[in-house]
Design an enzyme around this catalytic site. Structure first.
Site, PDB file in Angstrom:
ATOM      1  N   TYR A 199      60.185 -21.687  22.775  1.00 33.46           N
ATOM      2  CA  TYR A 199      61.221 -22.271  21.861  1.00 33.46           C
ATOM      3  C   TYR A 199      61.991 -23.437  22.122  1.00 33.46           C
ATOM      4  CZ  TYR A 199      60.429 -17.392  20.196  1.00 33.46           C
ATOM      5  OH  TYR A 199      59.958 -15.998  19.829  1.00 33.46           O
ATOM      6  N   CYS A 235      50.421 -23.356  36.725  1.00 34.92           N
ATOM      7  CA  CYS A 235      49.626 -24.836  36.544  1.00 34.92           C
ATOM      8  C   CYS A 235      49.767 -25.227  34.962  1.00 34.92           C
ATOM      9  CB  CYS A 235      48.545 -24.576  36.905  1.00 34.92           C
ATOM     10  SG  CYS A 235      48.433 -24.666  38.846  1.00 34.92           S
TER      11      CYS A 235
END
Length: 421
Positions: free
Chosen positions: A318, A346
């Site tokens: 968000y 990653c």
């Protein structure tokens, strides 16, 4: 208000230093405050005092059974959106007659289980769902109490991904179609109409969208009663926002929210149901993590933590803000400098904050993410084969681990190899 404060330079959860918990369970971990959870629940109880009401905690915000038991013991109902959440509510000791079942995709199996074990009401989201529920209830010889969730086409002015009350959103039925669907409900076997439901979104910081939606629901209540329906309760959903920063955010208080509800529904003689989650749980929880490295980059430095986006996905999902503070309080005169605060996953999206001013921190230092109690642990995952992190509940000077960190063997051994391998 919460109960995470510095004492003698160490951040405490109520009366427990977070350094003590970190030494016991390791990092990262979630920590919840009993006192804050209780206080925030009672704010809603006080806001609706004198009105017939039920405060139903939205389990989707924080579903640990210890928290559900705590709130259930205070008299809370539960708002569930899946069969799994329904079973959690019962397992925590909350009776079915205090559970409301929301959600756009209830299955026949979920309906049947709830009807068999007890339910306060189904918040029905479509005519199609209503017909299926009728078949399931009639087949079991049961009667399903229902409200119809109406979509009032009100923009909640919140994040795009948590707005639910506009006509383009998947939730509810258009309010203009409600009377026709209620007429159908009255004719269907196994269905008992008990009220109306509405929910326009989450993290609202203004009462105006609520009032606009609730006014439409009040008008619909009068119309439906004129059509001969018994509307004895109104479920107003949740969505009241919390301050995620300690600066200038001032969301409405539950007391003001309650006053507005009285103003809109005071003359209708209806029971009020509300479904708060974030405001009860959000500021009642923090995420504690350790610094792995302070990495010097070209033009910026990176504070690399052992917590990652799989532990707290809100910033990646968000763009959400969480205040991040050191567990060992920095001296007042300490210079701060901007760093990117990131996790070890990653993904470039595994970033909690960019160019956030922080005091000097190094490997092994502890930091705390404030306001992480809602939509933190419940949205976590084992991405990168990272174990789900512990949850800890504090009560005064006591604490207990209410979710253990699984071992790598426990995670890996859940996989099953086919015999041809």
């Amino acid at each position: 208000m919460d109960h995470f404060l510095y004492r003698d330079g160490i951040l405490h959860a109520e009366d427990v230093p977070l350094t003590e918990i970190a030494a016991h369970v390791g990092t990262p971990f979630y920590c919840y405050s009993t006192a804050t959870l209780e206080r925030h629940f009672r704010l809603f109880q006080d806001a609706l005092a004198g009105m017939d009401h039920l405060v139903c905690f939205a389990i989707k915000s924080l579903s640990n059974q210890a928290v559900l038991r705590l709130l259930g013991n205070l008299g809370a109902g539960m708002d569930v959106v899946s069969g799994g959440e329904y079973r959690r509510a019962l397992a925590a000791g909350v009776p079915g007659d205090r559970v409301v079942f929301s959600g756009v995709g209830k299955t026949r199996e979920e309906m049947g289980y709830a009807l068999t074990h007890g339910i306060r009401q189904f918040n029905v989201e479509s005519a199609e769902e209503l017909r299926v529920l009728s078949e399931v209830a009639a087949g079991l010889g049961k009667t399903a109490p229902v409200t119809l969730r109406v979509n009032p086409d009100v923009d909640a002015k919140t994040h795009e991904k948590i707005a639910t009350g506009r006509k383009e959103d998947k939730f509810g039925v258009p309010i203009a179609s409600a009377r026709a669907i209620y007429a159908e409900a009255a004719r269907l076997p196994g269905i008992e109409v008990v009220g109306i439901d509405v929910h326009i979104g989450s993290q609202l910081t203004d009462l105006a969208p609520f009032e606009a939606a609730f006014t439409k629901v009040a008008e619909l209540t009068r119309d439906l009663r004129g059509d001969g329906h018994v509307i004895r309760r109104v479920d107003l959903g949740g969505g009241l926002g919390i301050p995620y920063t300690r600066s200038n955010e001032t969301p409405p208080l539950p007391l003001d929210y309650g006053a507005m509800i009285r103003r809109v529904f005071g003359d209708l003689d209806v029971e009020i149901e509300i479904e708060p989650g974030r405001l009860i749980a959000g500021n009642a929880g923090i995420l504690v993590a350790s610094v792995i490295y302070l990495k010097q980059g070209e033009g910026r430095d990176f504070l690399i933590l052992d917590a990652a986006m799989n532990d707290l996905i809100r910033p990646a999902m968000y763009g959400a803000h969480h205040d991040i503070i050191p567990v060992i309080e920095a001296a007042a005169a300490t210079d701060q400098r901007p760093v990117d605060i990131v996790g070890p996953v990653c993904e470039s999206g595994d970033t909690f904050a960019k160019q956030r001013a922080m005091p000097p921190l190094g490997a092994g230092d502890l930091v705390a993410f404030r306001s992480a109690g809602a939509y933190g642990a419940v949205m976590s995952s084992e991405y990168n084969t990272r174990p789900l992190i512990p949850e800890v509940l504090v009560h005064g000077d006591q604490y207990a681990v209410i979710r253990e960190r699984p071992s790598f063997d426990e995670i890996i051994n859940r996989d099953r190899l086919p015999e041809w391998l």
